[in-house]
Design an enzyme around this catalytic site. Structure first.
Site, mmCIF file in Angstrom:
data_model
loop_
_atom_site.group_PDB
_atom_site.id
_atom_site.type_symbol
_atom_site.label_atom_id
_atom_site.label_comp_id
_atom_site.label_asym_id
_atom_site.label_seq_id
_atom_site.Cartn_x
_atom_site.Cartn_y
_atom_site.Cartn_z
ATOM 1 N N ILE A 156 10.135 -31.953 -0.824
ATOM 2 C CA ILE A 156 10.048 -33.087 0.091
ATOM 3 C C ILE A 156 9.443 -32.700 1.428
ATOM 4 C CG2 ILE A 156 12.393 -32.712 0.973
ATOM 5 C CD1 ILE A 156 10.544 -36.076 0.525
ATOM 6 N N SER B 75 13.762 -19.455 2.418
ATOM 7 C CA SER B 75 14.102 -19.827 1.055
ATOM 8 C C SER B 75 14.645 -18.587 0.361
ATOM 9 C CB SER B 75 12.882 -20.344 0.295
ATOM 10 O OG SER B 75 13.177 -20.514 -1.079
ATOM 11 N N ARG B 76 15.662 -18.749 -0.429
ATOM 12 C CA ARG B 76 16.284 -17.597 -1.078
ATOM 13 C C ARG B 76 15.524 -17.113 -2.304
ATOM 14 N NH1 ARG B 76 22.661 -19.480 -0.492
ATOM 15 N NH2 ARG B 76 22.860 -18.894 1.719
ATOM 16 N N LEU C 6 18.021 -28.527 2.470
ATOM 17 C CA LEU C 6 18.851 -27.896 1.453
ATOM 18 C C LEU C 6 19.591 -28.966 0.651
ATOM 19 C CD1 LEU C 6 20.332 -25.066 3.710
ATOM 20 C CD2 LEU C 6 18.563 -24.797 1.953
ATOM 21 N N HIS D 184 24.356 -29.076 3.516
ATOM 22 C CA HIS D 184 23.914 -29.673 4.773
ATOM 23 C C HIS D 184 24.859 -29.365 5.929
ATOM 24 C CE1 HIS D 184 21.037 -33.014 3.087
ATOM 25 N NE2 HIS D 184 20.598 -31.787 2.899
ATOM 26 N N LYS E 140 18.709 -36.821 4.251
ATOM 27 C CA LYS E 140 19.769 -37.662 3.721
ATOM 28 C C LYS E 140 20.145 -37.177 2.325
ATOM 29 C CE LYS E 140 18.201 -39.542 0.780
ATOM 30 N NZ LYS E 140 17.695 -38.985 -0.516
#
Length: 326
Positions: A13, A35-36, A71, A76, A94
């Site tokens: 997104i 980012s993991r 995430l 969040h 959201k």
């Protein structure tokens, strides 16, 4: 003044919500991503200067002013609070959190730190949404007594995926229904009463569809429908019925892809549209302006808490024994 954004999570997104709108401006830049699993690849693909394999490392970066939290909803609250305490403002996707209790904790952290946390209801910042709210306020329809808000989009069940696992914040109400809940709350101030709510569930226990009957102050009856079922089409629509007529708006969420306003007042029909850029362009513009001027935004403070409280109430009415996240 250049605002520097850090992406918390290399989510898909982010392209539409942040990366492309940023490229259309000269007062903001995406400087880092965390980012993991694929931060280096993501940064290379999108021309981002720094990549982190650890979220905390991005929050420690002094060259990040605003964090975009994309995430999973289950992450969040904790990572938004961490970002606020690291001195960053946050634009959080959201749904804001998993429930209202978490939302209160996040907003309290913003107050304590003096930073800003804004929920990313991008559609709210488009001129179309503003037009609808103004039409109701000005009484074009007379007293509005009924509203129907719908957001549907097929998303077949896939075990373990974000939108279908309750523990990750999945479900039709969380993923889609949060939008129509927000439309209704933005038009009709005050806390809604949930009269009834019914749902269908996937094998993991998340809602594949949800329908709720609400009453808002002023005796406004409203219906909210959200569905990810295989047989639904993509639809985001709002219909308001008042003493003098009816207003129907199609494609509330992505109006720049094409929308219509169908208004009938005193028996006279009228069809129109509202000019505007993408919802994400309008959102970014509003966020940057608010951060620079200190002006409040409609999707921060009490608003995300109230939206999560309405979602909690709908789930409770539908008989969902959701985990009590804190």
């Amino acid at each position: 003044m250049i605002t520097r954004i850090g992406l918390l999570g290399g989510a898909g997104i982010a392209g539409a919500a942040i990366l492309r709108p940023v490229r259309r401006r000269d007062d903001v830049v995406v400087t880092a991503v965390a980012s993991r699993s694929h931060s280096e690849v993501y940064a290379s693909e999108h021309g981002i200067e720094r990549a982190y394999a650890d979220y905390a490392a991005l929050l420690a970066d002094p060259e990040v002013d605003l964090v975009y939290n994309a995430l999973p909803p289950s992450m969040h609250a904790d990572w938004t609070v961490a970002a606020l305490r690291a001195g960053k403002d946050v634009l959080c996707e959201k749904p804001f959190t998993m429930n209202a209790a978490q939302a209160r904790r996040v907003v309290a952290a913003a107050t304590e730190t003096g930073r800003r946390v804004i929920e990313a209801f991008h559609d709210h910042y488009h001129p179309l949404s503003a037009w609808v709210r103004q039409a109701v306020t000005e009484g074009i329809l007379g007293r509005v007594h009924h509203a129907e808000a719908v957001f549907t989009g097929a998303n077949p069940y896939a075990p373990g995926t974000l939108r279908h696992e309750p523990e990750l914040g999945g479900g039709a109400l969380m993923d889609l229904g949060c939008y129509p809940v927000h439309w209704l709350r933005s038009i009709f101030p005050g806390t809604p009463t949930v009269r009834t709510a019914t749902a269908t569930r996937n094998p993991a226990g998340a809602d594949m569809s949800m329908r709720a009957e609400l009453t808002f102050p002023g005796d406004v009856a409203a219906t909210m429908t959200a569905s990810m079922a295989d047989d639904v089409t993509l639809k985001s629509a709002l219909t308001l019925t008042g003493e003098r007529g009816t207003l129907t708006v199609d494609n509330v969420v992505f109006p720049s892809n094409g929308h219509s306003i169908r208004l009938e007042v005193d028996g006279v029909p009228h069809v129109s549209t509202v000019a505007g850029r993408t919802t994400y362009d309008h959102q970014l513009e509003a966020v940057l302006a608010a951060l620079r001027t200190g002006s409040p935004l409609p999707t921060e403070g009490d608003d995300p808490v109230a939206n999560m409280a309405a979602i909690d109430a709908i789930y409770a009415a539908a008989g969902f024994a959701r985990t009590s996240w804190t």
